[in-house]
Scaffold this motif. Structure first.
Motif, PDB file in Angstrom:
ATOM      1  N   ALA A   1     -11.896  -0.915  -9.375  1.00  0.00           N
ATOM      2  CA  ALA A   1     -10.908  -0.853  -8.949  1.00  0.00           C
ATOM      3  C   ALA A   1     -10.215   0.725  -8.997  1.00  0.00           C
ATOM      4  N   ALA A   2      -9.833   1.105 -10.726  1.00  0.00           N
ATOM      5  CA  ALA A   2      -9.243   2.614 -10.875  1.00  0.00           C
ATOM      6  C   ALA A   2      -9.527   3.819 -10.459  1.00  0.00           C
ATOM      7  N   GLN A   3     -10.719   3.766 -10.571  1.00  0.00           N
ATOM      8  CA  GLN A   3     -11.934   4.626 -10.557  1.00  0.00           C
ATOM      9  C   GLN A   3     -12.465   5.203  -8.816  1.00  0.00           C
ATOM     10  N   ARG A   4     -11.983   3.667  -7.870  1.00  0.00           N
ATOM     11  CA  ARG A   4     -11.855   4.080  -6.353  1.00  0.00           C
ATOM     12  C   ARG A   4     -10.451   4.645  -5.356  1.00  0.00           C
ATOM     13  N   LEU A   5      -9.150   4.350  -6.604  1.00  0.00           N
ATOM     14  CA  LEU A   5      -8.477   4.374  -5.764  1.00  0.00           C
ATOM     15  C   LEU A   5      -8.203   5.757  -6.395  1.00  0.00           C
ATOM     16  N   ARG A   6      -8.789   6.299  -7.548  1.00  0.00           N
ATOM     17  CA  ARG A   6      -8.770   7.791  -7.593  1.00  0.00           C
ATOM     18  C   ARG A   6      -9.969   8.700  -7.084  1.00  0.00           C
ATOM     19  N   TYR A   7     -10.350   8.141  -6.384  1.00  0.00           N
ATOM     20  CA  TYR A   7     -11.377   8.722  -5.475  1.00  0.00           C
ATOM     21  C   TYR A   7     -10.799   8.875  -4.715  1.00  0.00           C
ATOM     22  N   GLU A   8      -9.915   8.429  -3.532  1.00  0.00           N
ATOM     23  CA  GLU A   8      -9.504   8.249  -2.674  1.00  0.00           C
ATOM     24  C   GLU A   8      -8.323   9.370  -2.777  1.00  0.00           C
ATOM     25  N   VAL A   9      -7.577   9.045  -3.645  1.00  0.00           N
ATOM     26  CA  VAL A   9      -6.881  10.511  -4.398  1.00  0.00           C
ATOM     27  C   VAL A   9      -7.109  11.455  -4.449  1.00  0.00           C
ATOM     28  N   PHE A  10      -7.901  11.604  -5.539  1.00  0.00           N
ATOM     29  CA  PHE A  10      -8.214  13.031  -6.199  1.00  0.00           C
ATOM     30  C   PHE A  10      -9.736  14.008  -4.842  1.00  0.00           C
ATOM     31  N   VAL A  11      -9.858  13.472  -4.533  1.00  0.00           N
ATOM     32  CA  VAL A  11     -11.353  13.633  -3.688  1.00  0.00           C
ATOM     33  C   VAL A  11     -11.506  13.469  -2.378  1.00  0.00           C
ATOM     34  N   THR A  12     -10.834  11.842  -1.900  1.00  0.00           N
ATOM     35  CA  THR A  12     -10.530  12.364  -0.084  1.00  0.00           C
ATOM     36  C   THR A  12      -9.629  13.178   0.239  1.00  0.00           C
ATOM     37  N   GLU A  13      -8.422  12.341  -0.663  1.00  0.00           N
ATOM     38  CA  GLU A  13      -6.682  13.569  -0.256  1.00  0.00           C
ATOM     39  C   GLU A  13      -6.573  15.036  -0.557  1.00  0.00           C
ATOM     40  N   LEU A  14      -6.923  15.718  -1.916  1.00  0.00           N
ATOM     41  CA  LEU A  14      -7.324  16.893  -2.438  1.00  0.00           C
ATOM     42  C   LEU A  14      -7.855  17.797  -3.145  1.00  0.00           C
ATOM     43  N   GLY A  15      -9.722  17.090  -1.957  1.00  0.00           N
ATOM     44  CA  GLY A  15     -10.845  17.874  -2.026  1.00  0.00           C
ATOM     45  C   GLY A  15     -11.466  18.330  -3.753  1.00  0.00           C
TER      46      GLY A  15
ATOM     47  N   LEU B   1       0.113  -7.829  -4.953  1.00  0.00           N
ATOM     48  CA  LEU B   1      -0.862  -9.141  -5.178  1.00  0.00           C
ATOM     49  C   LEU B   1      -0.498  -9.425  -3.767  1.00  0.00           C
ATOM     50  N   SER B   2       0.345  -8.743  -2.727  1.00  0.00           N
ATOM     51  CA  SER B   2       0.169  -9.242  -1.458  1.00  0.00           C
ATOM     52  C   SER B   2      -1.019  -8.522  -1.088  1.00  0.00           C
ATOM     53  N   ARG B   3      -1.472  -7.480  -1.025  1.00  0.00           N
ATOM     54  CA  ARG B   3      -3.118  -6.924  -0.804  1.00  0.00           C
ATOM     55  C   ARG B   3      -4.338  -8.023  -0.688  1.00  0.00           C
ATOM     56  N   PRO B   4      -5.270  -7.879  -0.161  1.00  0.00           N
ATOM     57  CA  PRO B   4      -5.814  -9.517  -0.384  1.00  0.00           C
ATOM     58  C   PRO B   4      -6.834  -8.378  -2.072  1.00  0.00           C
ATOM     59  N   GLU B   5      -7.346  -9.559  -2.158  1.00  0.00           N
ATOM     60  CA  GLU B   5      -7.987  -9.559  -3.376  1.00  0.00           C
ATOM     61  C   GLU B   5      -9.368  -8.512  -3.171  1.00  0.00           C
ATOM     62  N   GLY B   6      -9.077  -7.458  -5.119  1.00  0.00           N
ATOM     63  CA  GLY B   6     -10.284  -6.720  -4.672  1.00  0.00           C
ATOM     64  C   GLY B   6      -9.534  -5.159  -4.403  1.00  0.00           C
ATOM     65  N   ASP B   7      -8.840  -5.307  -3.661  1.00  0.00           N
ATOM     66  CA  ASP B   7      -8.056  -4.290  -3.038  1.00  0.00           C
ATOM     67  C   ASP B   7      -6.627  -4.144  -3.376  1.00  0.00           C
ATOM     68  N   ARG B   8      -5.823  -4.363  -4.894  1.00  0.00           N
ATOM     69  CA  ARG B   8      -4.472  -5.027  -5.756  1.00  0.00           C
ATOM     70  C   ARG B   8      -4.158  -3.857  -5.888  1.00  0.00           C
ATOM     71  N   VAL B   9      -5.370  -3.068  -6.225  1.00  0.00           N
ATOM     72  CA  VAL B   9      -4.628  -1.443  -7.498  1.00  0.00           C
ATOM     73  C   VAL B   9      -3.967  -0.122  -6.327  1.00  0.00           C
ATOM     74  N   VAL B  10      -3.569   0.557  -6.507  1.00  0.00           N
ATOM     75  CA  VAL B  10      -2.280   1.025  -5.408  1.00  0.00           C
ATOM     76  C   VAL B  10      -1.244   2.229  -7.079  1.00  0.00           C
ATOM     77  N   ALA B  11      -2.102   2.107  -7.769  1.00  0.00           N
ATOM     78  CA  ALA B  11      -1.987   3.345  -8.318  1.00  0.00           C
ATOM     79  C   ALA B  11      -2.050   3.255 -10.117  1.00  0.00           C
ATOM     80  N   VAL B  12      -2.504   4.056 -10.971  1.00  0.00           N
ATOM     81  CA  VAL B  12      -2.680   4.363 -11.912  1.00  0.00           C
ATOM     82  C   VAL B  12      -2.784   4.970 -13.235  1.00  0.00           C
ATOM     83  N   TYR B  13      -2.855   4.573 -14.166  1.00  0.00           N
ATOM     84  CA  TYR B  13      -2.726   5.992 -15.382  1.00  0.00           C
ATOM     85  C   TYR B  13      -3.606   6.218 -16.510  1.00  0.00           C
TER      86      TYR B  13
END
Length: 257
Positions: free
Chosen positions: A21-35, A64-76
């Motif tokens: 889940a952390a790696q998916r968010l990182r892909y969305e931000v670093f790869v999809t958004e930032l190239g 926790l209000s998001r659907p299960e499996g799509d709840r991670v919105v920030a990572v460190y």
């Protein structure tokens, strides 16, 4: 889209599904958004990952209000000095000479791969995340925090005033002054201080970097141009003992990035 009333919770990743889940968010931000691209990117699985991930703690912010499996919105991503020997080096050592920190005898922790879902920027999410980070730091007795943070893009021309301002006003003292590795050293001393439009230059500094500076953080000497990640990186260092009482209060309560 973010819920109107997010239900935030901060915790450490626990197991392979949390890590993905952390790696998916990182892909969305670093790869999809930032190239970003390179061997660390799995485009088929839409994951941004590397060989360091199994050795780090991953601090997650969930809504926790998001659907299960799509709840991670920030990572460190966090690596304490007692965890580092298992992999043999810090991630930042590919870009910066950390000798002064490693020889300091201080309790160190590397921060990295910080990212926030686009729907949650400008709200309370980072305040909650910084609260969680502050608790982790206090629990482990961390004395010095460090890690790379990035400007988008690899052309230093447009960001020269911002880099120069950081160099002139926020350069770390000698005992904490890490330095970009020689083969990729990009000077940040690009303009005389008196020639900088200081307000415009600071506006050009990314929010996360400004947050560290407000907490009393410093920058290392030189930048590292990362063509794979499409960023220009600086190294931030924060000595928690040097924080003023006011800054400690801000840190203990969290800080909106």
């Amino acid at each position: 889209m973010a819920a109107l009333q997010p239900d935030f919770a901060v915790r450490l990743a626990d197991g392979p599904e949390d890590l993905r889940a952390a790696q998916r968010l990182r892909y969305e931000v670093f790869v999809t958004e930032l190239g970003a691209d390179g061997p660390h990117v799995d485009h088929d699985a839409r994951l941004e990952r590397d060989e360091f991930d199994p050795y780090f703690d991953h601090l997650l912010l969930e809504d926790l209000s998001r659907p299960e499996g799509d709840r991670v919105v920030a990572v460190y991503r966090l690596l304490r000095d007692d965890q580092m020997p298992a992999i043999g080096r810090y991630y930042s050592e590919a870009e910066y000479d950390l000798t002064v920190l490693k020889n300091s005898g201080r309790k160190l922790m590397e921060l990295g791969r910080s990212c926030l879902h686009a729907d949650y920027r400008g709200g309370a999410a980072m305040l909650v995340m910084w609260n969680g980070l502050a608790e982790y730091v206090a629990a482990h007795g961390i004395e010095v925090l460090f890690g790379t943070a990035s400007f988008h893009g690899t052309d230093v021309g447009p960001i020269a005033p911002s880099l120069a301002l950081l160099h002139h006003r926020h350069l770390a003292p000698a005992e904490l002054r890490v330095r970009a590795v020689a083969d990729h050293f990009q000077t940040m001393d690009l303009l005389p201080y008196d020639d900088i439009d200081r307000r415009a230059a600071m506006l050009g500094v990314p929010a996360l970097i400004k947050a560290y500076l407000r907490l009393g953080g410093y920058v290392g000497e030189g930048a590292f141009v990362d063509h794979d990640f499409n960023t220009t990186d600086i190294c931030l260092v924060m000595d928690t003992e040097r924080l003023s009482a006011t800054q400690k209060s801000i840190y203990s309560k969290g800080l909106k990035s």
